[in-house]
Design a protein around this motif. Structure first.
Motif, PDB file in Angstrom:
ATOM      1  N   MET A   1      48.769  25.104  32.322  1.00 24.52           N
ATOM      2  CA  MET A   1      48.120  25.329  32.938  1.00 24.52           C
ATOM      3  C   MET A   1      47.456  26.478  32.127  1.00 24.52           C
ATOM      4  SD  MET A   1      47.526  27.316  36.185  1.00 24.52           S
ATOM      5  CE  MET A   1      49.048  27.004  36.540  1.00 24.52           C
ATOM      6  N   LYS A   2      45.476  25.686  32.259  1.00 26.94           N
ATOM      7  CA  LYS A   2      45.289  26.955  30.688  1.00 26.94           C
ATOM      8  C   LYS A   2      44.556  27.782  31.635  1.00 26.94           C
ATOM      9  CE  LYS A   2      43.077  24.201  27.096  1.00 26.94           C
ATOM     10  NZ  LYS A   2      42.683  23.704  26.235  1.00 26.94           N
ATOM     11  N   SER A   3      44.889  28.905  30.892  1.00 27.55           N
ATOM     12  CA  SER A   3      44.342  30.471  31.843  1.00 27.55           C
ATOM     13  C   SER A   3      42.372  30.380  31.551  1.00 27.55           C
ATOM     14  CB  SER A   3      44.510  31.257  31.011  1.00 27.55           C
ATOM     15  OG  SER A   3      44.520  31.911  29.433  1.00 27.55           O
ATOM     16  N   LYS A   4      42.020  31.088  32.907  1.00 33.20           N
ATOM     17  CA  LYS A   4      40.508  30.967  32.811  1.00 33.20           C
ATOM     18  C   LYS A   4      40.006  32.768  32.540  1.00 33.20           C
ATOM     19  CE  LYS A   4      40.069  26.647  35.229  1.00 33.20           C
ATOM     20  NZ  LYS A   4      40.010  26.712  36.339  1.00 33.20           N
ATOM     21  N   PRO A   5      39.028  32.859  31.852  1.00 31.71           N
ATOM     22  CA  PRO A   5      38.373  34.213  31.607  1.00 31.71           C
ATOM     23  C   PRO A   5      37.988  34.815  33.207  1.00 31.71           C
ATOM     24  CG  PRO A   5      37.140  32.596  30.188  1.00 31.71           C
ATOM     25  CD  PRO A   5      38.243  31.561  31.203  1.00 31.71           C
ATOM     26  N   ILE A   6      38.674  36.196  33.200  1.00 30.20           N
ATOM     27  CA  ILE A   6      37.626  37.015  34.608  1.00 30.20           C
ATOM     28  C   ILE A   6      35.770  37.332  33.676  1.00 30.20           C
ATOM     29  CG2 ILE A   6      39.484  37.072  35.040  1.00 30.20           C
ATOM     30  CD1 ILE A   6      38.897  40.115  34.411  1.00 30.20           C
ATOM     31  N   GLN A   7      35.515  37.193  34.980  1.00 29.44           N
ATOM     32  CA  GLN A   7      33.628  38.312  33.996  1.00 29.44           C
ATOM     33  C   GLN A   7      33.364  39.454  35.320  1.00 29.44           C
ATOM     34  OE1 GLN A   7      31.402  34.788  34.624  1.00 29.44           O
ATOM     35  NE2 GLN A   7      31.033  35.962  32.682  1.00 29.44           N
ATOM     36  N   LEU A   8      33.165  40.092  34.636  1.00 32.89           N
ATOM     37  CA  LEU A   8      32.870  41.340  35.546  1.00 32.89           C
ATOM     38  C   LEU A   8      31.479  41.230  36.266  1.00 32.89           C
ATOM     39  CD1 LEU A   8      33.472  44.496  36.349  1.00 32.89           C
ATOM     40  CD2 LEU A   8      31.977  45.188  34.551  1.00 32.89           C
ATOM     41  N   ALA A   9      31.376  41.356  37.900  1.00 34.92           N
ATOM     42  CA  ALA A   9      30.299  40.879  38.375  1.00 34.92           C
ATOM     43  C   ALA A   9      30.136  41.905  39.009  1.00 34.92           C
ATOM     44  CB  ALA A   9      30.585  40.357  39.682  1.00 34.92           C
ATOM     45  N   HIS A  10      28.891  42.875  38.707  1.00 33.75           N
ATOM     46  CA  HIS A  10      27.966  43.756  39.684  1.00 33.75           C
ATOM     47  C   HIS A  10      27.477  43.242  40.763  1.00 33.75           C
ATOM     48  CE1 HIS A  10      26.433  45.558  35.820  1.00 33.75           C
ATOM     49  NE2 HIS A  10      27.458  45.845  35.707  1.00 33.75           N
ATOM     50  N   LEU A  11      27.791  43.564  42.009  1.00 31.70           N
ATOM     51  CA  LEU A  11      27.628  44.114  43.797  1.00 31.70           C
ATOM     52  C   LEU A  11      26.770  44.363  44.099  1.00 31.70           C
ATOM     53  CD1 LEU A  11      30.925  43.753  44.855  1.00 31.70           C
ATOM     54  CD2 LEU A  11      30.495  41.627  43.779  1.00 31.70           C
ATOM     55  N   TYR A  12      25.895  43.889  45.190  1.00 31.98           N
ATOM     56  CA  TYR A  12      24.962  43.999  45.218  1.00 31.98           C
ATOM     57  C   TYR A  12      24.937  43.404  47.176  1.00 31.98           C
ATOM     58  CZ  TYR A  12      22.902  44.998  40.933  1.00 31.98           C
ATOM     59  OH  TYR A  12      22.681  45.368  39.661  1.00 31.98           O
ATOM     60  N   LYS A  13      24.556  44.608  47.639  1.00 32.51           N
ATOM     61  CA  LYS A  13      24.481  44.344  49.545  1.00 32.51           C
ATOM     62  C   LYS A  13      23.114  45.165  49.723  1.00 32.51           C
ATOM     63  CE  LYS A  13      26.720  44.611  53.198  1.00 32.51           C
ATOM     64  NZ  LYS A  13      28.652  45.692  53.633  1.00 32.51           N
ATOM     65  N   GLY A  14      21.915  43.849  50.404  1.00 30.93           N
ATOM     66  CA  GLY A  14      20.725  44.962  50.821  1.00 30.93           C
ATOM     67  C   GLY A  14      19.905  45.039  49.625  1.00 30.93           C
ATOM     68  N   GLY A  15      19.910  44.501  48.733  1.00 32.98           N
ATOM     69  CA  GLY A  15      19.378  45.355  47.246  1.00 32.98           C
ATOM     70  C   GLY A  15      19.318  45.971  46.489  1.00 32.98           C
ATOM     71  N   ARG A  16      20.412  46.905  47.036  1.00 33.40           N
ATOM     72  CA  ARG A  16      20.760  47.564  46.101  1.00 33.40           C
ATOM     73  C   ARG A  16      22.494  47.971  45.339  1.00 33.40           C
ATOM     74  NH1 ARG A  16      20.106  53.143  49.259  1.00 33.40           N
ATOM     75  NH2 ARG A  16      20.287  54.376  47.271  1.00 33.40           N
ATOM     76  N   PHE A  17      22.789  48.221  44.452  1.00 34.34           N
ATOM     77  CA  PHE A  17      24.095  48.236  43.614  1.00 34.34           C
ATOM     78  C   PHE A  17      24.988  48.737  45.146  1.00 34.34           C
ATOM     79  CE2 PHE A  17      27.368  50.172  41.282  1.00 34.34           C
ATOM     80  CZ  PHE A  17      27.795  48.636  40.019  1.00 34.34           C
ATOM     81  N   PHE A  18      26.244  47.476  45.244  1.00 29.32           N
ATOM     82  CA  PHE A  18      27.510  48.287  46.146  1.00 29.32           C
ATOM     83  C   PHE A  18      28.404  47.948  45.820  1.00 29.32           C
ATOM     84  CE2 PHE A  18      30.485  46.371  48.889  1.00 29.32           C
ATOM     85  CZ  PHE A  18      30.364  47.129  49.705  1.00 29.32           C
ATOM     86  N   GLY A  19      28.666  48.021  43.991  1.00 29.78           N
ATOM     87  CA  GLY A  19      30.223  48.463  43.246  1.00 29.78           C
ATOM     88  C   GLY A  19      30.794  47.144  42.271  1.00 29.78           C
ATOM     89  N   TYR A  20      31.810  46.828  42.036  1.00 31.55           N
ATOM     90  CA  TYR A  20      32.348  46.253  40.642  1.00 31.55           C
ATOM     91  C   TYR A  20      32.795  45.317  41.367  1.00 31.55           C
ATOM     92  CZ  TYR A  20      30.132  49.302  37.221  1.00 31.55           C
ATOM     93  OH  TYR A  20      29.127  49.828  36.372  1.00 31.55           O
ATOM     94  N   GLY A  21      32.590  43.706  41.232  1.00 27.83           N
ATOM     95  CA  GLY A  21      33.967  42.623  41.271  1.00 27.83           C
ATOM     96  C   GLY A  21      34.279  42.237  40.458  1.00 27.83           C
ATOM     97  N   LEU A  22      35.578  40.962  40.480  1.00 30.62           N
ATOM     98  CA  LEU A  22      35.458  40.880  39.566  1.00 30.62           C
ATOM     99  C   LEU A  22      35.260  38.586  39.726  1.00 30.62           C
ATOM    100  CD1 LEU A  22      39.763  42.093  38.524  1.00 30.62           C
ATOM    101  CD2 LEU A  22      37.157  41.749  37.058  1.00 30.62           C
ATOM    102  N   THR A  23      34.988  37.444  39.185  1.00 31.40           N
ATOM    103  CA  THR A  23      34.841  36.480  39.340  1.00 31.40           C
ATOM    104  C   THR A  23      35.543  35.183  37.632  1.00 31.40           C
ATOM    105  OG1 THR A  23      32.853  36.299  37.517  1.00 31.40           O
ATOM    106  CG2 THR A  23      32.685  37.014  40.048  1.00 31.40           C
ATOM    107  N   VAL A  24      35.894  34.067  38.746  1.00 28.40           N
ATOM    108  CA  VAL A  24      36.231  32.725  37.724  1.00 28.40           C
ATOM    109  C   VAL A  24      35.290  32.408  37.664  1.00 28.40           C
ATOM    110  CG1 VAL A  24      37.982  32.026  37.066  1.00 28.40           C
ATOM    111  CG2 VAL A  24      39.271  34.161  38.006  1.00 28.40           C
ATOM    112  N   GLU A  25      34.927  31.694  36.871  1.00 29.35           N
ATOM    113  CA  GLU A  25      33.884  30.324  36.755  1.00 29.35           C
ATOM    114  C   GLU A  25      32.875  30.662  38.172  1.00 29.35           C
ATOM    115  OE1 GLU A  25      36.288  26.721  37.244  1.00 29.35           O
ATOM    116  OE2 GLU A  25      36.856  27.418  35.036  1.00 29.35           O
ATOM    117  N   GLY A  26      32.414  32.232  37.844  1.00 32.39           N
ATOM    118  CA  GLY A  26      31.353  32.584  39.186  1.00 32.39           C
ATOM    119  C   GLY A  26      31.940  32.407  40.919  1.00 32.39           C
TER     120      GLY A  26
END
Length: 74
Positions: A1-26
């Motif tokens: 099993m190969k590892s997959k890179p994580i990406q930092l996500a900027h989360l928005y709710k109602g058009g306003r910045f809500f916080g950070y999250g982590l994604t893998v392949e989107g």
């Protein structure tokens, strides 16, 4: 099993910045509870993430044998 890179996500709710999250392949990772980003001048920023464990995660863990993985990658 190969590892997959994580990406930092900027989360928005109602058009306003809500916080950070982590994604893998989107895809946003589930059970994400908290993210802390630490910055120190002259060093690469670090992220610490906290996840909530579910009963299913604890009772049905995935086994990853790193010794076998290393041999397959060579």
């Amino acid at each position: 099993m190969k590892s997959k890179p994580i990406q930092l996500a900027h989360l928005y709710k109602g058009g306003r910045f809500f916080g950070y999250g982590l994604t893998v392949e989107g895809a946003l990772l589930e059970q994400h509870a908290e993210t802390t980003i630490t910055t120190v001048p002259g060093e690469i920023a670090c992220i610490a993430a906290t996840f909530h464990l579910t009963n299913e995660m604890v009772e049905n863990p995935v086994r990853v044998d790193l010794d076998i993985q290393t041999k397959l990658d060579k």
